[in-house]
Design a protein around this motif. Structure first.
Motif, PDB file in Angstrom:
ATOM      1  N   ASN A  32      88.406   4.626  29.000  1.00  0.00           N
ATOM      2  CA  ASN A  32      88.698   3.940  29.776  1.00  0.00           C
ATOM      3  C   ASN A  32      89.980   4.352  30.489  1.00  0.00           C
ATOM      4  O   ASN A  32      90.713   3.770  30.721  1.00  0.00           O
ATOM      5  CB  ASN A  32      88.861   2.515  29.332  1.00  0.00           C
ATOM      6  CG  ASN A  32      88.680   1.470  30.532  1.00  0.00           C
ATOM      7  OD1 ASN A  32      88.029   1.574  31.361  1.00  0.00           O
ATOM      8  ND2 ASN A  32      89.735   0.391  30.024  1.00  0.00           N
ATOM      9  N   GLU A 369      85.421  -0.026  23.129  1.00  0.00           N
ATOM     10  CA  GLU A 369      85.453   1.324  23.783  1.00  0.00           C
ATOM     11  C   GLU A 369      85.308   2.428  22.960  1.00  0.00           C
ATOM     12  O   GLU A 369      84.524   3.537  23.436  1.00  0.00           O
ATOM     13  CB  GLU A 369      86.818   1.483  24.699  1.00  0.00           C
ATOM     14  CG  GLU A 369      87.055   0.724  25.774  1.00  0.00           C
ATOM     15  CD  GLU A 369      88.695   0.592  26.205  1.00  0.00           C
ATOM     16  OE1 GLU A 369      89.261   1.716  25.805  1.00  0.00           O
ATOM     17  OE2 GLU A 369      89.063  -0.150  26.940  1.00  0.00           O
ATOM     18  N   TRP A 375      83.140  -0.067  29.025  1.00  0.00           N
ATOM     19  CA  TRP A 375      83.974   0.681  30.152  1.00  0.00           C
ATOM     20  C   TRP A 375      84.365  -0.231  30.959  1.00  0.00           C
ATOM     21  O   TRP A 375      83.519  -1.342  31.505  1.00  0.00           O
ATOM     22  CB  TRP A 375      83.285   1.773  30.408  1.00  0.00           C
ATOM     23  CG  TRP A 375      82.039   1.899  30.937  1.00  0.00           C
ATOM     24  CD1 TRP A 375      80.698   1.836  30.205  1.00  0.00           C
ATOM     25  CD2 TRP A 375      81.424   1.656  32.205  1.00  0.00           C
ATOM     26  NE1 TRP A 375      79.727   1.671  30.837  1.00  0.00           N
ATOM     27  CE2 TRP A 375      80.050   1.448  32.170  1.00  0.00           C
ATOM     28  CE3 TRP A 375      82.061   1.371  33.382  1.00  0.00           C
ATOM     29  CZ2 TRP A 375      79.396   1.177  33.194  1.00  0.00           C
ATOM     30  CZ3 TRP A 375      81.337   1.230  34.591  1.00  0.00           C
ATOM     31  CH2 TRP A 375      79.895   1.109  34.484  1.00  0.00           C
TER      32      TRP A 375
END
Length: 533
Positions: A32, A369, A375
């Motif tokens: 991310n 994540e 995401w």
């Protein structure tokens, strides 16, 4: 003694949570990673506007004394999502970050006298013009235009031999799209879009064509999120109808003053917020109707929040009857002698629980994540850049805290307690209903925020039942105030540092004002007259 022990445990958990939250905030996240580097300084809004005006004046010979300027923050949401999902952010930044940034300023320069609009997209970091468009219509075609397009592409630093011209339709004879043979990022193909009119380049844009499978998947996720958001609206309307019926039935033993001031605060804040979002609504509209469209959307939004305010008020007074004698303990009356002390205590616990909730949220996304392919994509909808006055954005924290704690905790929990005869089930159901209203955020898969907010809703349910309505509102407002204040700091640390700090300590200021006013109220209150024996 038992309460002191409980308070000490909460303080210990909050201290640990603060360490966890700060640690999670600085940990790098491969899945991310930010598309726009946080350590890179951006140009100012004024600089972006000056760059755009100079370009339009030189490129199109526009009289800048007759134009109107509107700047908004824009982003390529789908490309951002594609990069995040496939862990390609670092590779993209290295290859295309400077020439085709994901996040950018869009400066709209409008000439209302001749109904012309120029859109100039500017890199937020370097100030480089990355694309532009003029809304004037094509009036002629010429074989030489292809040569003009190819010469222009070469001037931009691209090798024309690496591109091929896509077929044009009869309606797009002045629009040229060149696609790279092998250039791009994974399965996303690089394209150059140009419009040639009267032997001049009227628009230029470089972008990426994403795989149809990814676009379809993302659109499906957005559709599911939209359905859940509409379900949330439906539940709010249903709650309002049920609350109206309850208020009528229990009218003799409920207070119709309950929540009226909080309802007014909610309506005022969201009215200000909708007016504050005028630039976004304006940028979405064609030049000839942009003002009308923007004002119309603002008015409709205010009307919607007016209806929600009525629902908020009805649920506030109806819940007073549902709680019966417990209502004074959960939401004390201002006339109660301990009201001021209760406000200070609620604020203190509010800060402790806010830190705990932020840590839970950080852990949730770290796990998501790392192990579950969670995401996020960039989205300009609530960017502080797109507000008339960005400094007012954190006020939304209070409106959200007031409305959601009243509707889902103060009213929702006793309602489902009556139906299912179980407090645990009531808290769980209200948490899920609350969560479906938060799924429209650009976090994927769509169910991610539903799970996250349901978990946080369970925590708020505990706070409400254990420490009361006021503590839940303070905790909710503090969490959102911190998150919104961080957005202001990312926008301009120097300009908004003091204001962000103010919003974070504002709950303490509010609690102190409540305490002082109630203390004065108690002093001025006449002593009870003893009846003669």
């Amino acid at each position: 003694m038992e309460q002191r022990h409980s308070t000490r445990n909460i303080i210990i958990i909050a201290v640990i949570s603060l360490f966890v939250f700060l640690t999670m905030s600085v940990l790098p996240s491969e899945n991310n990673e930010e598309v726009l580097h946080e350590d890179a300084s951006t140009i100012s809004i004024q600089q972006a506007e000056e760059i755009a005006m100079q370009f339009v004046n030189e490129q199109f010979d526009v009289d800048l004394n007759q134009v109107e300027i509107l700047l908004t923050f824009q982003t390529n949401k789908q490309l951002s999502g594609y990069l995040q999902k496939n862990k390609l952010v670092s590779e993209y930044n290295e290859l295309y970050g400077e020439s085709i940034p994901i996040d950018y300023f869009q400066v709209q320069i409008s000439n209302h006298d001749v109904l012309e609009k120029y859109l100039v997209n500017i890199d937020m970091i370097s100030g480089k013009i990355i694309s532009w468009k003029m809304n004037a219509k094509a009036t002629m075609t010429d074989d030489a235009k292809q040569k003009i397009a190819e010469l222009f592409i070469a001037e931009q630093g691209y090798n024309i031999d690496n591109f091929y011209l896509l077929p044009q339709s009869d309606y797009e004879l002045s629009n040229y799209i060149y696609e790279s043979y092998d250039g791009g990022i994974k399965d996303a193909k690089l394209q150059l879009h140009l419009t040639i009119m009267q032997d001049e380049v009227k628009s230029f844009e470089s972008n990426f064509v994403l795989p149809d499978s990814f676009i379809s998947w993302m659109e499906e996720q957005d559709f599911k999120a939209a359905i859940m958001s509409w379900l949330s609206i439906g539940f709010n309307i249903l709650f309002g109808i049920i609350a109206l019926i309850i208020a009528i039935v229990l009218r003799k033993r409920i207070s119709f003053i309950k929540g009226i001031w909080l309802t007014l605060i909610f309506l005022i804040i969201y009215t200000i917020t909708n007016i504050n979002m005028y630039p976004v609504y304006r940028a979405m509209s064609p030049i000839e109707i942009s003002n009308f469209n923007a004002v119309f959307i603002v008015c409709i939004s205010i009307l919607i929040y007016l209806i929600l305010s009525i629902i908020l008020y009805l649920t506030s007074v109806a819940a007073d009857g549902l709680w019966n004698n417990k209502s004074k303990a959960l939401w004390p009356n201002r006339k109660d002698l301990s009201y001021g002390q209760h406000a200070l205590k609620a604020m203190g616990f509010g800060y402790l629980f806010a830190i705990i909730i932020l840590a839970v949220q950080s852990i949730f996304y770290f796990i998501g994540e790392t192990f579950f392919d969670v995401w996020s994509a960039s989205d300009p909808s609530f960017s502080p850049y797109n507000f008339l006055m960005p400094g007012l954005m954190p006020l939304i924290a209070w409106a959200a805290a007031i409305s959601e704690e009243i509707i889902y905790r103060w009213f929702g929990i006793p309602l489902f307690q009556k139906i299912f005869r179980s407090t645990i089930i009531a808290v769980f159901i209200t948490s899920m209903i609350w969560a479906i209203g938060h799924t429209a955020y650009p976090i994927y898969p769509a169910y991610t925020r539903f799970i996250e907010v349901t978990i946080i809703g369970l925590i708020f349910g505990y706070i409400f039942l254990k420490f009361g309505f006021m503590t839940a509102v303070f905790a909710h407002a503090i969490v959102d105030s911190i998150l919104f204040s961080l957005q202001l700091l990312y926008l301009d640390f120097t300009k908004y540092a003091f204001l962000s700090l103010f919003y974070i300590v504002l709950p303490a200021i509010v609690a102190y004002i409540m305490f002082k006013f109630h203390h004065r109220f108690k002093r001025n209150r006449p002593a009870p007259v003893e009846e003669p024996t």
